[in-house]
Design an enzyme around this catalytic site. Structure first.
Site, PDB file in Angstrom:
ATOM      1  N   THR A  66     -16.200  39.375  14.020  1.00  0.00           N
ATOM      2  CA  THR A  66     -16.575  37.994  13.666  1.00  0.00           C
ATOM      3  C   THR A  66     -15.996  37.031  14.698  1.00  0.00           C
ATOM      4  O   THR A  66     -16.683  36.118  15.181  1.00  0.00           O
ATOM      5  CB  THR A  66     -16.064  37.654  12.250  1.00  0.00           C
ATOM      6  OG1 THR A  66     -16.686  38.545  11.317  1.00  0.00           O
ATOM      7  CG2 THR A  66     -16.369  36.217  11.871  1.00  0.00           C
ATOM      8  N   SER A  90     -16.424  46.338  16.502  1.00  0.00           N
ATOM      9  CA  SER A  90     -15.346  46.252  15.517  1.00  0.00           C
ATOM     10  C   SER A  90     -14.786  47.648  15.254  1.00  0.00           C
ATOM     11  O   SER A  90     -15.558  48.604  15.131  1.00  0.00           O
ATOM     12  CB  SER A  90     -15.922  45.671  14.220  1.00  0.00           C
ATOM     13  OG  SER A  90     -14.923  45.529  13.253  1.00  0.00           O
ATOM     14  N   HIS A 118     -13.143  48.892  12.564  1.00  0.00           N
ATOM     15  CA  HIS A 118     -13.174  49.507  11.233  1.00  0.00           C
ATOM     16  C   HIS A 118     -14.525  50.111  10.856  1.00  0.00           C
ATOM     17  O   HIS A 118     -14.637  50.772   9.828  1.00  0.00           O
ATOM     18  CB  HIS A 118     -12.666  48.528  10.154  1.00  0.00           C
ATOM     19  CG  HIS A 118     -13.576  47.411   9.779  1.00  0.00           C
ATOM     20  ND1 HIS A 118     -14.337  47.446   8.636  1.00  0.00           N
ATOM     21  CD2 HIS A 118     -13.850  46.220  10.357  1.00  0.00           C
ATOM     22  CE1 HIS A 118     -15.028  46.311   8.521  1.00  0.00           C
ATOM     23  NE2 HIS A 118     -14.746  45.546   9.561  1.00  0.00           N
ATOM     24  N   CYS A 155     -20.746  41.334   2.431  1.00  0.00           N
ATOM     25  CA  CYS A 155     -20.425  39.900   2.413  1.00  0.00           C
ATOM     26  C   CYS A 155     -21.286  39.165   1.397  1.00  0.00           C
ATOM     27  O   CYS A 155     -20.832  38.266   0.711  1.00  0.00           O
ATOM     28  CB  CYS A 155     -20.657  39.285   3.783  1.00  0.00           C
ATOM     29  SG  CYS A 155     -20.038  40.291   5.100  1.00  0.00           S
TER      30      CYS A 155
HETATM   31  N1  PLP Z   1     -21.747  42.185  12.580  1.00  0.00           N
HETATM   32  C1  PLP Z   1     -22.201  43.168  11.791  1.00  0.00           C
HETATM   33  C2  PLP Z   1     -23.576  43.729  12.016  1.00  0.00           C
HETATM   34  C3  PLP Z   1     -21.393  43.670  10.764  1.00  0.00           C
HETATM   35  O1  PLP Z   1     -21.857  44.645   9.975  1.00  0.00           O
HETATM   36  C4  PLP Z   1     -20.111  43.116  10.577  1.00  0.00           C
HETATM   37  C5  PLP Z   1     -19.243  43.571   9.468  1.00  0.00           C
HETATM   38  O2  PLP Z   1     -19.688  43.733   8.355  1.00  0.00           O
HETATM   39  C6  PLP Z   1     -19.675  42.101  11.443  1.00  0.00           C
HETATM   40  C7  PLP Z   1     -20.524  41.661  12.440  1.00  0.00           C
HETATM   41  C8  PLP Z   1     -18.305  41.503  11.337  1.00  0.00           C
HETATM   42  O3  PLP Z   1     -17.331  42.445  11.725  1.00  0.00           O
HETATM   43  P1  PLP Z   1     -15.784  42.243  11.346  1.00  0.00           P
HETATM   44  O4  PLP Z   1     -15.613  42.839   9.992  1.00  0.00           O
HETATM   45  O5  PLP Z   1     -15.021  43.002  12.398  1.00  0.00           O
HETATM   46  O6  PLP Z   1     -15.501  40.789  11.396  1.00  0.00           O
END
Ligand code: PLP
Length: 363
Positions: A70, A191, A193, A311
Site C-alpha cells: 500500500t 508485498s 505477506h 478489505c
Molecule cells: N494490491 C493488491 C492487489 C493486494 O491484494 C493487496 C493486499 O491485499 C495490496 C495491494 C496491499 O498490500 P499490503 O497488504 O502489503 O499493503
C-alpha cells in the site's frame, strides 16, 4: 481451520521464520550504524534486496523496501504526480483500494480516467489506447486481480503508456511467485505477506531513471528515497520468502494447477466469476443463484474463505470488482472467494468444497 484465503495473506514459510529469528534476538543492531554488527545487518538487507529483485525477474533498476505494498503504491503514484507537469492518470475499475483511493485523492487536482473491464474482467486494449493522452503522466494497472484472479495484459498496457511517454506502474502484489511479471512497467509494487513472508514489509522496484518524490522524509535511508530505519528481520524474511518463491515457482505452479482441477471437479451449481483461462488458478471466485454468502461464511466458521477482498469484507458494500464485471448487487452478494496455494492439501480442499456445497444447498 481449513485456510482457503491465500489472497488475503499466506502462511509464513517455516524457512522464513527460522531465517528471521536471529534478527529478532541477538542481532538487534541498527542496520544503518557504522560498527560491525550494524554493517552485518546492512549486508543481510542487501542480500534480501537482491533476492526480492531476482524473484521479480528484474536484473536492473533499483528496489526500495517500504512498510507495505500500500505504501509502495501510494509512493509511486503520489511521487510521480508530484514531479510532472502532466495532469492525467489512467487506471482500471478493478484495482485494489491502495490504487483507486490514492488516484481518487488526486482527482481533486488531476484528471483521472478509470477504465472499465469486459465481462471476463480483462481490460479492452483499444479502450486503453484511446484513454492515454499526451498529458497522461501515469498508467497504473495490476497484474493479477486480488478478488477474481484475472491476469491483465501488462506488457501491452505498458507499450500503450510508453507511446505517449507516460510512466507505467504495475501492482504485482498477487502475481509475485505465482505468475511471471512481464517486462514493460517502469515501477512494480510487491508485498512479502502474499508470498509466505512476514506482514509489514513491501517493496517498490523502479527503473534506474525513475525516481518518484519521497513520500516519507527523515533519516535519508534507502538512498534518500524512503526514510525510516529498516527492519533486518522483515527484510531478511522477505528475501528468504522471495528466494523460495523463485526456487519453487514450477513446483508451486503445478501444485496450484492440481488443486484447481480438484476444486473445479467439486463445483456443483456454481458459476465462475471472471475469465477461466486468463487467470491465476489459485483464485476461485464463484457465485450461486440465491446464495446468502455472508450466511454461508457464518455457517462454516472453521473454513477460512472470503466474500471478496479482505478489505471490502465487513464494509457491507458489494465488491467494486464484481460490479465492474457486470454483476448485479444480488449476484455479488452470492459470491465467495476460495484461495489456495503452497501449503493447501488436496484432501482438505476437497473436504471444504463438499461442505461448502452442502451448506449452500441447505439454504
Ligand atoms: N494490491 C493488491 C492487489 C493486494 O491484494 C493487496 C493486499 O491485499 C495490496 C495491494 C496491499 O498490500 P499490503 O497488504 O502489503 O499493503
Amino acid at each position: 481451520m481449513i485456510y482457503l484465503d491465500y489472497q488475503a495473506t499466506t502462511p509464513l514459510a517455516p524457512e522464513v521464520e527460522t531465517a528471521m529469528r536471529p534478527w529478532l534476538g541477538d542481532k538487534f543492531a541498527n542496520p544503518h550504524a557504522p560498527y560491525r554488527a550494524g554493517r552485518e545487518a546492512a549486508a543481510a538487507i542487501e542480500v534480501a534486496r537482491g533476492r526480492v529483485q531476482s524473484a521479480m525477474g528484474r536484473d536492473d533498476g533499483q528496489l526500495a523496501f517500504t512498510g507495505s505494498a500500500t505504501e509502495a503504491l501510494n509512493w509511486a503514484i503520489k511521487g510521480t504526480l508530484a514531479k510532472t507537469e502532466r495532469t492525467h492518470v489512467v487506471t482500471l475499475a478493478t484495482e485494489h483500494a491502495a490504487v483507486l483511493d490514492t488516484v481518487e485523492h488526486w482527482g481533486k487536482t488531476h484528471d483521472v480516467t478509470v477504465l472499465p473491464v469486459k465481462a471476463d474482467g480483462i481490460v479492452d486494449l483499444d479502450a486503453a489506447r484511446d484513454a492515454v493522452r499526451d498529458d497522461t503522466a501515469l498508467v497504473t494497472t495490476m497484474l493479477v486481480n486480488n478478488e477474481i484472479g484475472v491476469i491483465q495484459p501488462i506488457a501491452e498496457i505498458a507499450s500503450i503508456a510508453h507511446e505517449k511517454d507516460a510512466l507505467m506502474l504495475c501492482d504485482a502484489v498477487q502475481a509475485l511467485g505465482r505468475v511471471e511479471i512481464p517486462d514493460g512497467p517502469d515501477m512494480v509494487a510487491v508485498s512479502a505477506h502474499k508470498i509466505h513472508g512476514p506482514k509489514g514489509i513491501g517493496a517498490l522496484w523502479m527503473r534506474n531513471w525513475v525516481a518518484p518524490e519521497p513520500l516519507i522524509h527523515g533519516g535519508g535511508q534507502e538512498q534518500g528515497m524512503r526514510s525510516g530505519t529498516l527492519s533486518p528481520a522483515l527484510c531478511v524474511g522477505f528475501g528468504v520468502a522471495a528466494q523460495l518463491a523463485e526456487e519453487r515457482f514450477s513446483e508451486d505452479h503445478a501444485h496450484v494447477e492440481a488443486l484447481w482441477t480438484a476444486a473445479m471437479a467439486e463445483l456443483d451449481g456454481w458459476q465462475l466469476n471472471g475469465s477461466a483461462s486468463q487467470r491465476y488458478h489459485g483464485n476461485l471466485n464463484i457465485r450461486r443463484d440465491g446464495l446468502d454468502a455472508p450466511r454461508l461464511l457464518a455457517d462454516l466458521r472453521d473454513i477460512a474463505i472470503s466474500l471478496g477482498s479482505a478489505c471490502a469484507s465487513g464494509s457491507g458494500r458489494p465488491s467494486h470488482v464484481l460490479r465492474a464485471i457486470g454483476l448485479e448487487d444480488r449476484q455479488a452478494r452470492s459470491s465467495i472467494r476460495i484461495g489456495f496455494g503452497r501449503y493447501t492439501e488436496e484432501t482438505e480442499l476437497v473436504d471444504a468444497m463438499a461442505r461448502i456445497n452442502e451448506a449452500a444447498a441447505a439454504q
